[in-house]
Design a protein around this motif. Structure first.
Motif, PDB file in Angstrom:
ATOM      1  N   LYS A  23       0.850  -1.189   0.000  1.00  0.00           N
ATOM      2  CA  LYS A  23       0.000   0.000   0.000  1.00  0.00           C
ATOM      3  C   LYS A  23       0.885   1.238   0.000  1.00  0.00           C
ATOM      4  O   LYS A  23       1.781   1.371   0.826  1.00  0.00           O
ATOM      5  CB  LYS A  23      -0.904   0.016   1.237  1.00  0.00           C
ATOM      6  N   GLY A  27      -1.888   3.851  -4.054  1.00  0.00           N
ATOM      7  CA  GLY A  27      -2.907   2.858  -3.752  1.00  0.00           C
ATOM      8  C   GLY A  27      -2.290   1.477  -3.601  1.00  0.00           C
ATOM      9  O   GLY A  27      -1.141   1.330  -3.158  1.00  0.00           O
ATOM     10  N   GLN A  68      -8.531  -3.376   0.707  1.00  0.00           N
ATOM     11  CA  GLN A  68      -8.614  -1.958   1.043  1.00  0.00           C
ATOM     12  C   GLN A  68      -8.719  -1.734   2.545  1.00  0.00           C
ATOM     13  O   GLN A  68      -8.086  -0.828   3.105  1.00  0.00           O
ATOM     14  CB  GLN A  68      -9.846  -1.344   0.351  1.00  0.00           C
ATOM     15  N   SER A  69      -9.498  -2.595   3.220  1.00  0.00           N
ATOM     16  CA  SER A  69      -9.716  -2.395   4.661  1.00  0.00           C
ATOM     17  C   SER A  69      -8.630  -3.027   5.515  1.00  0.00           C
ATOM     18  O   SER A  69      -8.549  -2.771   6.717  1.00  0.00           O
ATOM     19  CB  SER A  69     -11.070  -2.981   5.062  1.00  0.00           C
TER      20      SER A  69
END
Length: 337
Positions: A23, A27, A68-69
């Protein structure tokens, strides 16, 4: 998503397809993929697309959301591979600065059931063999042990050499049984390393290890070669020779040779002794089965273990002279016939 250059040794050695991602400001970025991933999804190292690997849209959103989380994920899904759609266990393993996606292939339900049943069958067979070993050892060792104890007590009272000789004989019997049981256990191991040798050389070496007395051995087509573990095949042939001598007498005539094409590729060993009754032929390879009061009943069981370790088969029938004939088939490299 572009592939990075930081794949480590552990990643490359992993047998399942793995994606290592990080990350950053841009992104989610793929930092590395392993060889298994390339082979499974035909990725050439330029771009790695999560969408291209997942056939189900719901899986794509679930996996993307977990990445993403930063949450762990463990689910079954369908992936588009070089072999078509296949089921995988897909896991997201998050780390402090990224994570890993692991794709573990799953067989269909039928394949898993068959694998489980095969394992159950193997364990059942192993347990049956262990029970047989325990039965043979407990039964056959008990008798000479009792004999040794009886004559040892008598020897203490009388001091006669004959009593000590009986004790020594009982101990020899126990030693033979223990050696045969250990040999039986060893000979069940699968044979991986083989070398080419002639039938005559193995048969001759085996004959030299037995007390042939006045018996005669004839090896026909002995120049035929086969791929085998010579030491273990020699042990099997020696046991067959001893069986022929025990039942056919010291002047037995024994023949070894190759089977003809009509009978399948392989070799035989036969004698001119009394033979084995047809009703008893299925049982002769069972541990503990013997008609010789001095035998352990493990010699032919060892023969079968050696043969099966080669992926061959062995059957017993009758020779032209009315004696026992053992035929070993499946020796695909036996040449010439």
């Amino acid at each position: 998503m572009a592939e990075g250059d930081g794949a480590d040794d552990l990643l490359n050695a992993h047998p399942d397809p793995v994606v290592k991602y990080g990350k950053g400001a841009e992104g989610i970025v793929v930092e590395a993929i392993n060889p298994a991933f390339r082979e499974t999804f035909a990725v050439d190292g330029a771009d790695v697309s999560l969408r291209a690997t997942l056939a189900a849209e719901d899986a794509l959103s679930a996996v993307a959301g977990a990445i993403q989380s930063g949450d762990a994920l463990d689910r079954e899904t369908v992936c588009d591979t070089t072999d078509g759609d296949r089921r995988f266990r897909l896991r997201n393993v998050p780390t402090a600065d990224g994570g890993y996606l692991l794709y573990t292939a799953l067989g269909d339900g039928r394949g898993r059931h068959e694998d489980l049943q095969a394992e159950v069958d193997r364990l059942t067979e192993r347990n049956e063999r262990l029970e047989t070993f325990a039965s043979v050892v407990s039964h056959d060792l008990r008798n000479p042990l009792e004999v040794a104890e009886t004559y040892l007590e008598s020897a203490r009272e009388t001091g006669e050499d004959e009593q000590f000789d009986r004790v020594a004989q009982a101990l020899d019997r126990m030693r033979t049984l223990i050696e045969d049981v250990l040999e039986l256990a060893r000979e069940g191991r699968v044979i991986d390393d083989r070398e080419r040798t002639t039938l005559e050389s193995v048969a001759t070496a085996a004959w030299e290890t037995v007390d042939g007395g006045e018996a005669t051995l004839t090896v026909e087509n002995g120049a035929a070669t086969l791929r085998t573990d010579p030491d273990r095949l020699q042990q099997a042939l020696a046991n067959l020779f001893r069986n022929s001598l025990e039942h056919g007498g010291a002047d037995a005539t024994i023949r070894v040779g190759t089977l003809g094409n009509a009978d399948g590729t392989g070799f035989f060993l036969e004698d001119d002794g009394p033979g084995i009754p047809e009703a008893d032929r299925e049982d002769v390879f069972e541990p503990g089965v013997t008609t010789d009061q001095d035998g352990t009943g493990l010699g032919l069981a060892i023969v079968q273990r050696v043969v099966e370790a080669h992926d061959w088969t062995v059957d017993v029938t009758e020779s032209d002279a009315g004696g026992a004939r053992f035929e070993v088939r499946g020796v695909e490299s036996l040449q010439p016939l």
